[in-house]
Motif scaffolding. Structure first.
Motif, mmCIF file in Angstrom:
data_model
loop_
_atom_site.group_PDB
_atom_site.id
_atom_site.type_symbol
_atom_site.label_atom_id
_atom_site.label_comp_id
_atom_site.label_asym_id
_atom_site.label_seq_id
_atom_site.Cartn_x
_atom_site.Cartn_y
_atom_site.Cartn_z
ATOM 1 N N GLY A 73 -9.524 8.861 11.536
ATOM 2 C CA GLY A 73 -9.493 10.232 12.050
ATOM 3 C C GLY A 73 -9.970 11.240 11.010
ATOM 4 N N ALA A 74 -9.690 10.975 9.741
ATOM 5 C CA ALA A 74 -10.192 11.830 8.661
ATOM 6 C C ALA A 74 -11.708 11.712 8.561
ATOM 7 N N ASP A 75 -12.202 10.485 8.689
ATOM 8 C CA ASP A 75 -13.651 10.288 8.666
ATOM 9 C C ASP A 75 -14.315 11.059 9.805
ATOM 10 N N GLY A 76 -13.728 10.966 11.005
ATOM 11 C CA GLY A 76 -14.266 11.691 12.154
ATOM 12 C C GLY A 76 -14.186 13.196 11.972
ATOM 13 N N ALA A 77 -13.090 13.671 11.386
ATOM 14 C CA ALA A 77 -12.942 15.106 11.133
ATOM 15 C C ALA A 77 -14.038 15.598 10.200
ATOM 16 N N LEU A 78 -14.322 14.837 9.148
ATOM 17 C CA LEU A 78 -15.381 15.242 8.212
ATOM 18 C C LEU A 78 -16.746 15.196 8.882
ATOM 19 N N ARG A 79 -17.026 14.125 9.600
ATOM 20 C CA ARG A 79 -18.338 14.012 10.255
ATOM 21 C C ARG A 79 -18.558 15.167 11.244
ATOM 22 N N PHE A 80 -17.552 15.489 12.026
ATOM 23 C CA PHE A 80 -17.683 16.596 12.971
ATOM 24 C C PHE A 80 -17.793 17.927 12.246
ATOM 25 N N SER A 81 -16.926 18.154 11.273
ATOM 26 C CA SER A 81 -16.873 19.440 10.581
ATOM 27 C C SER A 81 -18.143 19.732 9.791
ATOM 28 N N ALA A 82 -18.815 18.701 9.329
ATOM 29 C CA ALA A 82 -20.063 18.905 8.593
ATOM 30 C C ALA A 82 -21.115 19.590 9.459
ATOM 31 N N ALA A 83 -21.050 19.336 10.761
ATOM 32 C CA ALA A 83 -22.020 19.925 11.692
ATOM 33 C C ALA A 83 -21.461 21.130 12.434
ATOM 34 N N GLU A 84 -20.204 21.475 12.213
ATOM 35 C CA GLU A 84 -19.554 22.566 12.944
ATOM 36 C C GLU A 84 -18.994 23.594 11.966
ATOM 37 N N PRO A 85 -19.740 24.665 11.714
ATOM 38 C CA PRO A 85 -19.307 25.659 10.724
ATOM 39 C C PRO A 85 -18.048 26.435 11.122
ATOM 40 N N SER A 86 -17.628 26.344 12.374
ATOM 41 C CA SER A 86 -16.402 27.035 12.788
ATOM 42 C C SER A 86 -15.152 26.420 12.173
ATOM 43 N N ILE A 87 -15.235 25.176 11.741
ATOM 44 C CA ILE A 87 -14.109 24.560 11.030
ATOM 45 C C ILE A 87 -14.105 25.153 9.628
ATOM 46 N N ARG A 88 -13.061 25.918 9.329
ATOM 47 C CA ARG A 88 -13.010 26.672 8.074
ATOM 48 C C ARG A 88 -12.344 25.924 6.935
ATOM 49 N N VAL A 89 -11.489 24.946 7.257
ATOM 50 C CA VAL A 89 -10.790 24.177 6.226
ATOM 51 C C VAL A 89 -10.522 22.773 6.761
ATOM 52 N N LEU A 90 -10.472 21.818 5.849
ATOM 53 C CA LEU A 90 -10.352 20.427 6.240
ATOM 54 C C LEU A 90 -9.337 19.739 5.328
ATOM 55 N N VAL A 91 -8.466 18.938 5.928
ATOM 56 C CA VAL A 91 -7.512 18.117 5.177
ATOM 57 C C VAL A 91 -7.759 16.666 5.578
#
Length: 160
Positions: A73-91
């Motif tokens: 799920g962390a891997d998926g969060a990073l992969r998605f967030s890399a292409a989605e600038p609306s994600i402002r912070v990631l854990v």
């Protein structure tokens, strides 16, 4: 948005989600259709669907969205967030951190990221490498023992 392990469920997040809610955060925990052998596209599609739902809620400030993921799920969060600038912070808790994620981390850009893992985890060195690849503020927390993923939240008060 809270994203579970490959075999995890959204219900695994109940205690943490409640703490976030009591602190004033809106929370959405999702289930993944994927497992360890599922493809990257399906994983990212699951995260994207949860994000779209969350973003469209009237009481959610779309300028203040973040994601917390565990394992795959962390891997998926990073992969998605890399292409989605609306994600402002990631854990990222105990990401599997395969070598391809090094490049993905570069695309995440200058946004802040927190990575946490247990010292005894199989992918600990990959997590350290991932933190070094971050272009923005990155905090790496390595904890003694073999606590993994959501177990880190229970064992480490500073992650709550």
């Amino acid at each position: 948005m809270l994203i579970p392990e490959a075999e995890g469920r959204k219900e695994d997040w109940v205690a943490f989600a409640e703490r976030l809610r009591q602190s004033g955060y809106g929370v959405l925990a999702i289930d993944l259709r994927t497992n360890e052998s599922a493809g990257e596209e399906t994983l990212v599609a699951d995260v994207a669907a949860g994000f779209a739902f969350l973003r469209d809620q009237k009481r959610v400030d779309a300028a203040r969205l973040g994601a917390v993921g565990v394992g795959v799920g962390a891997d998926g969060a990073l992969r998605f967030s890399a292409a989605e600038p609306s994600i402002r912070v990631l854990v990222l808790l105990s990401p599997r951190a395969d070598a391809a994620l090094d490049t993905v981390m570069a695309y995440y850009g200058s946004r802040p990221v927190l990575l946490a893992a247990g010292q005894g985890e199989l992918h600990r060195q990959r997590v350290e490498q991932l933190a070094r690849r971050a272009r923005g503020p990155a905090e790496l927390k390595l904890y003694e023992g073999e606590a993994h993923g959501l177990d880190l939240l229970g064992a480490r008060p500073d992650l709550r």
